[in-house]
Enzyme design. Structure first.
Site, mmCIF file in Angstrom:
data_model
loop_
_atom_site.group_PDB
_atom_site.id
_atom_site.type_symbol
_atom_site.label_atom_id
_atom_site.label_comp_id
_atom_site.label_asym_id
_atom_site.label_seq_id
_atom_site.Cartn_x
_atom_site.Cartn_y
_atom_site.Cartn_z
ATOM 1 N N LYS A 83 64.961 -8.056 -23.500
ATOM 2 C CA LYS A 83 64.307 -9.128 -24.536
ATOM 3 C C LYS A 83 65.341 -9.477 -25.602
ATOM 4 O O LYS A 83 66.232 -8.669 -26.109
ATOM 5 C CB LYS A 83 63.123 -8.104 -25.205
ATOM 6 C CG LYS A 83 61.946 -8.740 -25.609
ATOM 7 C CD LYS A 83 61.018 -7.665 -25.821
ATOM 8 C CE LYS A 83 59.701 -8.384 -26.575
ATOM 9 N NZ LYS A 83 58.742 -7.558 -27.107
HETATM 10 O O1 G3P Z 1 56.012 -6.575 -28.630
HETATM 11 C C1 G3P Z 1 56.041 -7.763 -29.665
HETATM 12 C C2 G3P Z 1 54.578 -7.734 -30.393
HETATM 13 O O2 G3P Z 1 53.549 -7.662 -29.476
HETATM 14 C C3 G3P Z 1 54.485 -7.393 -31.737
HETATM 15 O O3 G3P Z 1 53.222 -7.171 -32.110
HETATM 16 O O4 G3P Z 1 51.368 -6.370 -33.384
HETATM 17 O O5 G3P Z 1 53.675 -5.957 -34.199
HETATM 18 O O6 G3P Z 1 52.707 -8.252 -34.310
HETATM 19 P P1 G3P Z 1 52.690 -6.919 -33.515
#
Ligand code: G3P
Length: 217
Positions: A83
């Protein structure tokens, strides 16, 4: 449409796997920070637990640092997807890693043009963060729609991986738009399966079964 689970928690991964619900895993530094175990040990265990792709994120800021970290990350398993943050340095790293045959997932994507650049660099996946777009008063799913259209227009093989998912509606809209993958937190995964009418109907069937002649005998 493939479902990944968005977590670094091994217990959640095992539970989702037992339900047969997941095709891969995505992690990020914040998700590893929530866990107790040394991140390297945990990353190795996650890669061994699932057959599908496991996204592990670099933290370096230059292309050279990202490529060096990526070389370490891919040692954790044959299913590692590296990533990479959506920056100019990140794009250079993606191009180099693609040339080395290493799969990449370009993360922190908030505009369709960022996704286009990532696809042109050869990314395997791009991750539009729909929940965080919604959080600032814009429409996360409109971003997904634009990315899917651009990739279709030009026949990019880069897959759209919907991330920062907060609710079942994000999954429904992703499916309607033809997104390749959604990465889903465990709590949202559970919500996808539940419906109050299913619970009500099941209760009624079981209550009636108790009154059925010969049942349970
Ligand atoms: O993996 C990255 C992503 O899904 C982050 O999610 O909820 O922290 O915006 P969030």
């Amino acid at each position: 449409m493939r479902f990944f689970i968005d977590t670094a928690n091994l217990e959640e991964i095992r539970r989702a796997k037992a339900y047969g619900l997941i095709d891969g895993v995505t992690t990020n530094p914040s998700l590893f920070a929530r866990e107790k175990e040394d991140w390297r040990t945990l990353a190795q265990k996650i890669c061994a637990e699932v057959e599908g792709p496991v996204s592990l994120e670099v933290v370096g800021l230059t292309a050279a640092e990202m490529v060096r970290e990526a070389r370490e990350l891919v040692q954790f398993g044959p299913n590692v997807v590296v990533k990479i943050p959506m920056t100019m340095e990140g794009l250079a790293a993606v191009r180099e890693l693609t040339g080395m045959g290493i799969d990449t997932n370009v993360t922190l994507v908030f505009s369709p043009l960022q996704a286009l650049l990532a696809a042109k660099a050869g990314a395997s996946y791009v991750s539009p963060f729909v929940g965080r777009v919604d959080d600032v008063g814009a429409e996360g799913m409109a971003l997904v729609e634009q990315i899917v259209t651009i990739f279709t227009n030009y026949g990019f093989s880069t897959q759209t991986l919907v991330a920062s998912v907060r609710s079942p509606m994000h999954i429904l809209q992703s499916a309607l738009l033809g997104a390749d993958v959604a990465t889903i937190p465990f709590n949202v995964l559970e919500k996808l399966a539940s419906h109050p009418l299913t619970d009500k109907g099941l209760d009624a069937f079981l209550a009636d079964w108790k009154k059925t002649p010969g049942a349970g005998a």
